[in-house]
Design an enzyme around this catalytic site. Sequence first.
Site: not given
Length: 489
Positions: A254-255, A258, A284
């Site tokens: 997930h990170e 980003h 997101e």
Amino acid sequence: MTALQKLLDFQRETEALASIAERLGWDQEAMMPRGAAEQRAEETGAIEGILHARRTDPRIEDWLARAEATTPAEARILDLVGRSYNRNTRVPARLASELARLTSLSQSIWAEARSEENPAAFLPVLREVVALKREEAGCISNGDAYDALLDDYEPGATARGLAAIFDRMRPRLVALKDRVLGAEYRPPVLDHVFPETAQLRLSRKCATAFGYDWNFGRMDTAVHPFSSGSGRDVRITTRVVESDPFNCIYSTIHETGHACYELGIDPDYLFTPIGHGVSMGVHESQSRIFENQLGRSAAFTGWLYTRMTDAFGDFGIASAADFHACINRVHPGFIRTEADELHYNLHIMMRFDLERALMSGKLEVDDLEEAWNGRFQADFGVKVERPSQGFLQDVHWPVGLLGYFPTYALGNVYAGCLYKALREQVPEYEDALAEGTAAPAVEWLRENVHRYGGLHTPVETITQACGFAPTEAPLLDYLEDKFTAIYRL
């Protein structure tokens, strides 16, 4: 020097100072000694005072009036600097500095209260944070106070517009969730110990598979995983639970989403207002498409299953198909960051309603825990057993990010649209995932989303990438197809 050049040079220094302030925030979460919290709060407040003074410098108004853009990038920069100036000149310097100081301190108080399951230790500072955010919203609002805060994270969005999207999503989400939870098939569940060192090693492999460039980043651990930075310095954090390796692996993926967004922005935009992701909703969309549509796909989990077996030996899952079902298991858990794709948006919708009530004064901080617990049981059918499962689980309210939560669900909507376009335009992405690389998908996202940074508005960014305006339908269709197959409905 022209007015435009003077403005760009001035803005470059402001952006560089803002990067330093962001690095202080990263250090507080990842490296800072616990005893330094009060000192860091003063440091954060001081640098925010400097930034506020620069963002409200009267010369900006003069430069904006005289500057002439010769490119779309320059025109967009002028627009964004003007928006920032208009917003910041409405907020007193005293309020800006106090918010930065208090939210830095609040973050440390929250982390300790969360670890000790002691909401009483946190509520006093949260009252102060909410009071200051209400004051800030009153300064900048032209109508709905919540919209004023939301605009910081998703420019152009409104609470009414988001509520309409959520109202359209909820019936299909709830109906699918109920069908899945009522299905006869049940995926296997992990019951094994996964040592921290091996988890972190495997998580680094996953970040690499998704294109994270370690020359410009690093990975550390934090209470609440996050990504920080822009340009050539973009750092990620994760967390480890030895009974649940998916927490670490998918927080990392997930990170990485980003981070890859920031690393993929045109380097010519560095230290300008368009040198960052355009909005948190678009941001997101990158983390969620990495984590879910790509990271939880059968293709990638097949590759991951082999690496899990290499790292941990026999961990009780008999096949790659069972492993895929395990990773995508639907259950009404307490923690948003660990939620399956069907429950995740329901978590966000609940927080959206609660923080709107907080900002309007219909809900007070002292009543927040009770309101949370009642709403959670109504929406999820589960009773919250301790504060860390409930209103203490997220860092957003302690650090004053009211208006941020709905961008997670909006990011899921954007991700659904991007995934639809990706599948049509890059069919080979799936074979690559099965080989342990997301390169074709990441390259498509870099070309169609990342490189533009803040050049376009959020809706323009998604529309240009997909060839159609954003809508919730692709996300809901994807979820129905995926979970109908997994649960054999």
